[in-house]
Design a protein around this motif. Sequence first.
Motif, PDB file in Angstrom:
ATOM      1  N   GLY A 211      42.788  48.835  31.053  1.00  0.00           N
ATOM      2  CA  GLY A 211      41.902  47.846  30.457  1.00  0.00           C
ATOM      3  C   GLY A 211      41.707  46.566  31.237  1.00  0.00           C
ATOM      4  N   TYR A 212      42.353  46.424  32.387  1.00  0.00           N
ATOM      5  CA  TYR A 212      42.182  45.201  33.165  1.00  0.00           C
ATOM      6  C   TYR A 212      40.848  45.236  33.908  1.00  0.00           C
ATOM      7  CZ  TYR A 212      46.962  43.680  32.261  1.00  0.00           C
ATOM      8  OH  TYR A 212      48.115  43.254  31.642  1.00  0.00           O
ATOM      9  N   VAL A 213      40.237  44.072  34.008  1.00  0.00           N
ATOM     10  CA  VAL A 213      38.951  43.929  34.690  1.00  0.00           C
ATOM     11  C   VAL A 213      39.212  43.557  36.147  1.00  0.00           C
ATOM     12  CG1 VAL A 213      36.806  42.591  34.797  1.00  0.00           C
ATOM     13  CG2 VAL A 213      37.804  43.202  32.568  1.00  0.00           C
ATOM     14  N   SER A 214      38.589  44.264  37.083  1.00  0.00           N
ATOM     15  CA  SER A 214      38.702  43.909  38.497  1.00  0.00           C
ATOM     16  C   SER A 214      37.918  42.637  38.755  1.00  0.00           C
ATOM     17  CB  SER A 214      38.161  45.038  39.381  1.00  0.00           C
ATOM     18  OG  SER A 214      39.004  46.154  39.361  1.00  0.00           O
ATOM     19  N   VAL A 215      38.578  41.668  39.322  1.00  0.00           N
ATOM     20  CA  VAL A 215      37.964  40.370  39.614  1.00  0.00           C
ATOM     21  C   VAL A 215      37.958  40.182  41.124  1.00  0.00           C
ATOM     22  CG1 VAL A 215      38.140  37.885  39.319  1.00  0.00           C
ATOM     23  CG2 VAL A 215      38.730  39.412  37.418  1.00  0.00           C
ATOM     24  N   GLY A 216      36.765  40.236  41.711  1.00  0.00           N
ATOM     25  CA  GLY A 216      36.657  40.017  43.135  1.00  0.00           C
ATOM     26  C   GLY A 216      37.454  41.011  43.935  1.00  0.00           C
TER      27      GLY A 216
ATOM     28  N   ALA B 264      38.124  36.745  33.463  1.00  0.00           N
ATOM     29  CA  ALA B 264      37.215  37.863  33.246  1.00  0.00           C
ATOM     30  C   ALA B 264      35.899  37.382  32.631  1.00  0.00           C
ATOM     31  CB  ALA B 264      37.868  38.912  32.350  1.00  0.00           C
ATOM     32  N   LEU B 265      35.974  36.416  31.711  1.00  0.00           N
ATOM     33  CA  LEU B 265      34.761  35.876  31.103  1.00  0.00           C
ATOM     34  C   LEU B 265      33.927  35.125  32.143  1.00  0.00           C
ATOM     35  CD1 LEU B 265      36.278  34.530  27.751  1.00  0.00           C
ATOM     36  CD2 LEU B 265      35.115  36.714  28.159  1.00  0.00           C
ATOM     37  N   ALA B 266      34.599  34.381  33.030  1.00  0.00           N
ATOM     38  CA  ALA B 266      33.879  33.663  34.078  1.00  0.00           C
ATOM     39  C   ALA B 266      33.200  34.637  35.036  1.00  0.00           C
ATOM     40  CB  ALA B 266      34.837  32.760  34.846  1.00  0.00           C
ATOM     41  N   LEU B 267      33.850  35.750  35.305  1.00  0.00           N
ATOM     42  CA  LEU B 267      33.242  36.778  36.164  1.00  0.00           C
ATOM     43  C   LEU B 267      31.964  37.301  35.534  1.00  0.00           C
ATOM     44  CD1 LEU B 267      33.361  38.834  38.557  1.00  0.00           C
ATOM     45  CD2 LEU B 267      34.701  40.307  37.027  1.00  0.00           C
TER      46      LEU B 267
ATOM     47  N   ARG C  67      30.345  32.477  36.879  1.00  0.00           N
ATOM     48  CA  ARG C  67      30.749  31.088  37.084  1.00  0.00           C
ATOM     49  C   ARG C  67      32.170  31.002  37.649  1.00  0.00           C
ATOM     50  NH1 ARG C  67      33.949  29.866  32.728  1.00  0.00           N
ATOM     51  NH2 ARG C  67      33.674  31.172  30.863  1.00  0.00           N
ATOM     52  N   MET C  68      32.591  32.078  38.291  1.00  0.00           N
ATOM     53  CA  MET C  68      33.895  32.101  38.924  1.00  0.00           C
ATOM     54  C   MET C  68      33.806  31.408  40.289  1.00  0.00           C
ATOM     55  SD  MET C  68      36.370  35.398  39.343  1.00  0.00           S
ATOM     56  CE  MET C  68      35.299  36.214  40.528  1.00  0.00           C
ATOM     57  N   HIS C  69      34.931  30.866  40.724  1.00  0.00           N
ATOM     58  CA  HIS C  69      34.993  30.176  42.007  1.00  0.00           C
ATOM     59  C   HIS C  69      36.167  30.712  42.829  1.00  0.00           C
ATOM     60  CE1 HIS C  69      31.902  27.197  41.033  1.00  0.00           C
ATOM     61  NE2 HIS C  69      32.394  27.227  39.798  1.00  0.00           N
ATOM     62  N   ARG C  70      36.190  30.281  44.084  1.00  0.00           N
ATOM     63  CA  ARG C  70      37.280  30.677  44.971  1.00  0.00           C
ATOM     64  C   ARG C  70      37.721  29.439  45.738  1.00  0.00           C
ATOM     65  NH1 ARG C  70      39.867  35.132  46.718  1.00  0.00           N
ATOM     66  NH2 ARG C  70      40.364  35.400  48.934  1.00  0.00           N
TER      67      ARG C  70
ATOM     68  N   TYR D  99      41.034  33.253  43.426  1.00  0.00           N
ATOM     69  CA  TYR D  99      39.983  33.259  42.407  1.00  0.00           C
ATOM     70  C   TYR D  99      40.385  32.359  41.251  1.00  0.00           C
ATOM     71  CZ  TYR D  99      37.833  37.123  44.884  1.00  0.00           C
ATOM     72  OH  TYR D  99      37.221  37.879  45.847  1.00  0.00           O
ATOM     73  N   THR D 100      39.418  31.596  40.751  1.00  0.00           N
ATOM     74  CA  THR D 100      39.752  30.585  39.756  1.00  0.00           C
ATOM     75  C   THR D 100      38.537  30.256  38.897  1.00  0.00           C
ATOM     76  OG1 THR D 100      40.549  28.291  39.493  1.00  0.00           O
ATOM     77  CG2 THR D 100      39.186  28.750  41.409  1.00  0.00           C
ATOM     78  N   THR D 101      38.802  29.700  37.721  1.00  0.00           N
ATOM     79  CA  THR D 101      37.755  29.142  36.873  1.00  0.00           C
ATOM     80  C   THR D 101      37.575  27.654  37.146  1.00  0.00           C
ATOM     81  OG1 THR D 101      39.345  28.681  35.109  1.00  0.00           O
ATOM     82  CG2 THR D 101      38.220  30.818  35.052  1.00  0.00           C
ATOM     83  N   ASP D 102      38.345  27.121  38.067  1.00  0.00           N
ATOM     84  CA  ASP D 102      38.333  25.697  38.386  1.00  0.00           C
ATOM     85  C   ASP D 102      37.016  25.326  39.081  1.00  0.00           C
ATOM     86  OD1 ASP D 102      38.810  23.110  39.145  1.00  0.00           O
ATOM     87  OD2 ASP D 102      40.548  23.551  40.417  1.00  0.00           O
TER      88      ASP D 102
END
Length: 449
Positions: free
Chosen positions: A276-281, A293-296, A300-303, A308-311
């Motif tokens: 159930g984990y979402v691949s992020v980047g 995962a919501l930012a992805l 609106r995800m950043h690096r 990888y970050t929501t910052d």
Amino acid sequence: MRLDLVNKYDLRLPRYTSYPTAPHFSAAVDGGVYGQWLGGLDTATPLSLYVHIAYCDEMCWFCGCHTKISKRYEPIADYLAVLEKEIDLVASRLPGRMGAKHIHFGGGSPTILSADDFSRLIARLKDRFGVLDGAEIAVELDPRTADEDYVRAMAAAGVNRASVGVQDFNPVVQKAINRIQPYEQVAEVIGWLRTHGISEVNMDLIYGLPHQTTDSVLATIDQTLTLSPRRISLFGYAHVPWMRKHQTLIPESALPGPEERWRQYEAAQERLQAHGYVSVGLDHFAAPDDELALALAEKRMHRNFQGYTTDDAPVLIGMGASGIGSLPQGYVANEGELHAWKRMVEAGDLPTKRGIAISDEDRLRREVIERLMCDLEVDVAAIARQHGRSDDHFAAEVDSLSDLEADGVVVRDGFRLTITDDGRALVRAVAARFDQYLKVGERRHSQAV
């Protein structure tokens, strides 16, 4: 992914946590320049703070971080005293008191501090910068040095996320990298975190370590899943003994080759997705309802330098020896040698050793690379227009992707690029085509796979 692609694109490429990347920083940006940049900020701008604790009590042989080993607490206490002076120096260069929306303690090992000293350090930050409502305060945690008193201090200080360093649970691998921490020890620390209200728990794993096999990596994944972390990072081990001499203690004959590294990554990714984990980047995984995962999903995800970050704070201030930061004007990096860093701070100087001022072209290319790394797709014409350029500004770079498209890594639709499922692990190879500074194959970068 086809194994021929693993071999073909097993290049040494940047991780693109910044653009331009750190090897291109120079001494042209020093403490004087940094002070001017800080003074030119708008006081309404939210900050992100990174605090580097440059000590561990034992060297992990895989480590690529700036750290120093100490079995005595006196050097650590001395480091903390100088770090507090640097906090004051940075705050005094700002145009006024500014608030932080993210605070991240990294290392080294932040948990080498005593609980009282950690509490004192975070109080100093809150006094000089302030903490905005809803701020994320995160600590990188070594299960071997953290105790329950430290976890209590974290919770009392408002820490709401912990990143637990695991790497691998296999005793043979742990011995080979000089990091012995049984599963039971990690589980106990995570239990303390949750007991004291720190429920946002990340776990950091590494593939490509000595003596790892696909089966052993999957065994570590399965043990990790029993602890239900909110996020999992799965980094490829970067073997750079010419940069980190202690890595020579790892026999290269015990390291998996490119094909085996890929099998390990692919099998781990499939296992995590099946749970159930979402691949992020490129290398992160998150629970479906986790903010990352919501930012992805909302693009609106950043690096940044922490991955990888929501910052989304436009200013990242790095403090401590080797601390690194970014501002609208460019990037800065602190002196990494502890004695030199200490001398600079005690002389009242910002301990900036190098950096780079960025141009409008750098900002444009940075956005293209960040969107590729985060979203695995990008409309380069749309971004070019937003920066006042023509739609075909990147025509040469898009044309250069013909080999990667033929190999099934990327799909071109005019100026819209989409990384394929097979190409996910090779996204750095696509991003590199937009990097004006890169000399492909330089040994100062890590493997792309």
